[in-house]
Design a protein around this motif. Structure first.
Motif, PDB file in Angstrom:
ATOM      1  N   LEU A 138       0.825  -1.204   0.000  1.00  0.00           N
ATOM      2  CA  LEU A 138       0.000   0.000   0.000  1.00  0.00           C
ATOM      3  C   LEU A 138       0.863   1.260   0.000  1.00  0.00           C
ATOM      4  O   LEU A 138       0.567   2.231  -0.723  1.00  0.00           O
ATOM      5  CB  LEU A 138      -0.926  -0.004   1.221  1.00  0.00           C
ATOM      6  CG  LEU A 138      -2.045  -1.059   1.218  1.00  0.00           C
ATOM      7  CD1 LEU A 138      -2.798  -1.024   2.544  1.00  0.00           C
ATOM      8  CD2 LEU A 138      -3.009  -0.809   0.062  1.00  0.00           C
ATOM      9  N   PHE A 139       1.921   1.266   0.809  1.00  0.00           N
ATOM     10  CA  PHE A 139       2.817   2.422   0.847  1.00  0.00           C
ATOM     11  C   PHE A 139       3.479   2.641  -0.510  1.00  0.00           C
ATOM     12  O   PHE A 139       3.631   3.779  -0.970  1.00  0.00           O
ATOM     13  CB  PHE A 139       3.872   2.210   1.931  1.00  0.00           C
ATOM     14  CG  PHE A 139       4.822   3.371   2.091  1.00  0.00           C
ATOM     15  CD1 PHE A 139       4.442   4.494   2.797  1.00  0.00           C
ATOM     16  CD2 PHE A 139       6.087   3.331   1.525  1.00  0.00           C
ATOM     17  CE1 PHE A 139       5.306   5.564   2.947  1.00  0.00           C
ATOM     18  CE2 PHE A 139       6.960   4.393   1.664  1.00  0.00           C
ATOM     19  CZ  PHE A 139       6.569   5.511   2.385  1.00  0.00           C
ATOM     20  N   THR A 140       3.850   1.553  -1.156  1.00  0.00           N
ATOM     21  CA  THR A 140       4.498   1.665  -2.469  1.00  0.00           C
ATOM     22  C   THR A 140       3.531   2.194  -3.518  1.00  0.00           C
ATOM     23  O   THR A 140       3.874   3.091  -4.307  1.00  0.00           O
ATOM     24  CB  THR A 140       5.049   0.297  -2.904  1.00  0.00           C
ATOM     25  OG1 THR A 140       5.964  -0.176  -1.917  1.00  0.00           O
ATOM     26  CG2 THR A 140       5.760   0.412  -4.243  1.00  0.00           C
ATOM     27  N   VAL A 198       2.234   5.988  -2.242  1.00  0.00           N
ATOM     28  CA  VAL A 198       3.201   7.015  -1.837  1.00  0.00           C
ATOM     29  C   VAL A 198       4.427   7.000  -2.750  1.00  0.00           C
ATOM     30  O   VAL A 198       4.745   8.009  -3.389  1.00  0.00           O
ATOM     31  CB  VAL A 198       3.638   6.821  -0.362  1.00  0.00           C
ATOM     32  CG1 VAL A 198       4.677   7.867   0.016  1.00  0.00           C
ATOM     33  CG2 VAL A 198       2.433   6.923   0.564  1.00  0.00           C
ATOM     34  N   VAL A 199       5.111   5.869  -2.804  1.00  0.00           N
ATOM     35  CA  VAL A 199       6.377   5.815  -3.539  1.00  0.00           C
ATOM     36  C   VAL A 199       6.155   5.993  -5.037  1.00  0.00           C
ATOM     37  O   VAL A 199       6.826   6.804  -5.693  1.00  0.00           O
ATOM     38  CB  VAL A 199       7.100   4.484  -3.246  1.00  0.00           C
ATOM     39  CG1 VAL A 199       8.378   4.388  -4.077  1.00  0.00           C
ATOM     40  CG2 VAL A 199       7.421   4.369  -1.765  1.00  0.00           C
ATOM     41  N   VAL A 200       5.199   5.246  -5.606  1.00  0.00           N
ATOM     42  CA  VAL A 200       4.954   5.334  -7.054  1.00  0.00           C
ATOM     43  C   VAL A 200       4.485   6.727  -7.471  1.00  0.00           C
ATOM     44  O   VAL A 200       5.022   7.297  -8.439  1.00  0.00           O
ATOM     45  CB  VAL A 200       3.952   4.245  -7.488  1.00  0.00           C
ATOM     46  CG1 VAL A 200       3.535   4.443  -8.947  1.00  0.00           C
ATOM     47  CG2 VAL A 200       4.563   2.862  -7.298  1.00  0.00           C
ATOM     48  N   PRO A 201       3.489   7.344  -6.808  1.00  0.00           N
ATOM     49  CA  PRO A 201       3.121   8.713  -7.207  1.00  0.00           C
ATOM     50  C   PRO A 201       4.263   9.713  -7.078  1.00  0.00           C
ATOM     51  O   PRO A 201       4.403  10.610  -7.922  1.00  0.00           O
ATOM     52  CB  PRO A 201       1.981   9.056  -6.234  1.00  0.00           C
ATOM     53  CG  PRO A 201       1.401   7.745  -5.859  1.00  0.00           C
ATOM     54  CD  PRO A 201       2.561   6.811  -5.800  1.00  0.00           C
ATOM     55  N   ALA A 258       5.631  11.784 -10.224  1.00  0.00           N
ATOM     56  CA  ALA A 258       5.676  13.247 -10.212  1.00  0.00           C
ATOM     57  C   ALA A 258       7.076  13.754 -10.530  1.00  0.00           C
ATOM     58  O   ALA A 258       7.242  14.729 -11.281  1.00  0.00           O
ATOM     59  CB  ALA A 258       5.220  13.771  -8.852  1.00  0.00           C
ATOM     60  N   ALA A 259       8.095  13.091  -9.979  1.00  0.00           N
ATOM     61  CA  ALA A 259       9.470  13.488 -10.287  1.00  0.00           C
ATOM     62  C   ALA A 259       9.773  13.291 -11.768  1.00  0.00           C
ATOM     63  O   ALA A 259      10.450  14.124 -12.394  1.00  0.00           O
ATOM     64  CB  ALA A 259      10.441  12.688  -9.426  1.00  0.00           C
ATOM     65  N   GLY A 273       3.345  18.933 -15.921  1.00  0.00           N
ATOM     66  CA  GLY A 273       4.793  18.881 -15.719  1.00  0.00           C
ATOM     67  C   GLY A 273       5.275  20.005 -14.823  1.00  0.00           C
ATOM     68  O   GLY A 273       6.081  19.792 -13.903  1.00  0.00           O
ATOM     69  N   PHE A 274       4.774  21.211 -15.055  1.00  0.00           N
ATOM     70  CA  PHE A 274       5.154  22.352 -14.235  1.00  0.00           C
ATOM     71  C   PHE A 274       4.656  22.166 -12.805  1.00  0.00           C
ATOM     72  O   PHE A 274       5.376  22.433 -11.836  1.00  0.00           O
ATOM     73  CB  PHE A 274       4.569  23.627 -14.846  1.00  0.00           C
ATOM     74  CG  PHE A 274       4.942  24.890 -14.117  1.00  0.00           C
ATOM     75  CD1 PHE A 274       6.205  25.440 -14.258  1.00  0.00           C
ATOM     76  CD2 PHE A 274       4.028  25.525 -13.298  1.00  0.00           C
ATOM     77  CE1 PHE A 274       6.555  26.602 -13.591  1.00  0.00           C
ATOM     78  CE2 PHE A 274       4.358  26.685 -12.622  1.00  0.00           C
ATOM     79  CZ  PHE A 274       5.626  27.226 -12.769  1.00  0.00           C
ATOM     80  N   GLY A 275       3.410  21.707 -12.653  1.00  0.00           N
ATOM     81  CA  GLY A 275       2.883  21.457 -11.318  1.00  0.00           C
ATOM     82  C   GLY A 275       3.653  20.370 -10.587  1.00  0.00           C
ATOM     83  O   GLY A 275       3.845  20.441  -9.368  1.00  0.00           O
ATOM     84  N   SER A 276       4.112  19.360 -11.311  1.00  0.00           N
ATOM     85  CA  SER A 276       4.915  18.301 -10.693  1.00  0.00           C
ATOM     86  C   SER A 276       6.233  18.856 -10.172  1.00  0.00           C
ATOM     87  O   SER A 276       6.721  18.428  -9.120  1.00  0.00           O
ATOM     88  CB  SER A 276       5.161  17.176 -11.694  1.00  0.00           C
ATOM     89  OG  SER A 276       3.945  16.580 -12.103  1.00  0.00           O
TER      90      SER A 276
END
Length: 314
Positions: free
Chosen positions: A46-48, A51-54, A58-59, A286-289
């Motif tokens: 669940l954490f992955t 949290v980790v994947v989004p 985003a990066a 992209g800019f928001g990320s």
């Protein structure tokens, strides 16, 4: 029949301990492994996923000129970050976050501490006043923003009506950048000081009363007891309160949009409302990320640095 050999006689305390206290069975390593195998993988999954994947996506999106539709293809490197730091509105939003932090530490927390000192004693009516001051914290941020948007309205709001009754003209607090930001600070202090007040009350009630008695016997005045007993004993709670204030100020969003919408002239944005308005609202994902990555880096660096420097021994 030969008598059985006698064992070493036990003392009375050993006999009582053996009869009264149950024997603790050592936990088997295999049982611990089974428990970890059952509960750890779902939590990690669940954490992955959430949290980790989004965060990783985003990066990745921050290096693309992408509107959110289809697969990002227009790789532009760090141009989003260069545009971000060159954006005057973003710099103003970052400054607003800093000003909110200063107001929270300089106004909100002293007010909360003062009310906690008044209401920490178990006296008649103190519990009722605690609930009254804590109720704004329960109210949703969006609801608080909408309520105070009406209160500060220049045409129908009670603040403007009161100003007119006192002989002044209509007061449009949300129409000018300075007064709009002042209104935002007022709502933030009103909304959150009750939460910190309850933290301080819990800390005050945990202080050993014998310390005050010893200080009084040594001739310490009320102010001296406050500086040399109350504050040192309350230091862990004060550090935690400052941490919550700064993290909350960095994440402030829900109250800004309904209250000021970031206006007037984009002067009351925070970094999160800037992300929403100039990134997601304008389909510049992209800019928001890139904004999200910068905000995440600032929050993580502060959290780890603060914990290591000030809360290492708490």
């Amino acid at each position: 029949m030969a008598p059985r050999p006698c064992s070493k006689p036990s003392t009375s305390s050993e006999v009582v301990t053996a009869l009264v206290l149950p024997r603790r069975r050592p936990r088997r390593p295999r049982a611990m492994l089974v428990t970890a195998a059952v509960f750890v993988p779902p939590a990690v999954l669940l954490f992955t996923l959430f949290v980790v994947v989004p965060m990783g996506e985003a990066a990745r999106y921050s290096f693309y000129n992408w509107n959110g539709y289809g697969v990002p293809k227009a790789f532009i490197g760090v141009k989003n970050y260069l545009q971000l730091f060159a954006n005057a509105t973003f710099r103003q939003a970052a400054l607003n976050n800093l000003l909110i932090i200063v107001a929270s530490i300089g106004i909100q927390l002293p007010l909360a501490l003062g009310m906690a000192l008044l209401l920490a004693r178990r006296e008649i009516g103190s519990v009722a006043f605690r609930m009254i001051f804590f109720l704004p914290y329960i109210l949703a941020d969006v609801a608080a923003g909408l309520i105070f948007r009406f209160i500060f309205d220049g045409d129908y709001g009670p603040v403007s009506s009161l100003a007119q009754q006192l002989g002044f003209g209509p007061l449009y607090m949300l129409a000018a950048p300075g007064t709009a930001f002042t209104a935002l600070i007022i709502v933030i202090v009103w909304k959150y000081f009750g939460f910190h007040m309850m933290l301080y009350i819990a800390g005050l009630q945990g202080i050993d009363r014998s310390l005050y008695e010893a200080a009084t016997m040594d001739g310490a005045k009320a102010r001296q007891r406050f500086w040399h007993v109350t504050l040192p004993q309350l230091a862990p709670m004060l550090k935690l309160s400052v941490f919550f204030s700064i993290i909350g100020a960095l994440q402030l969003f829900d109250m800004v949009i309904p209250l000021t919408g970031g206006g007037p002239f984009d002067q009351t944005h925070t970094m999160v409302s800037f992300l929403y308005s100039f990134g997601m609202g304008r389909m510049r994902i992209g800019f928001g990320s890139a904004v999200g990555v910068v905000l995440f880096a600032v929050s993580v660096l502060f959290a780890f640095g603060y914990q290591r420097l000030l809360m290492r021994h708490e």
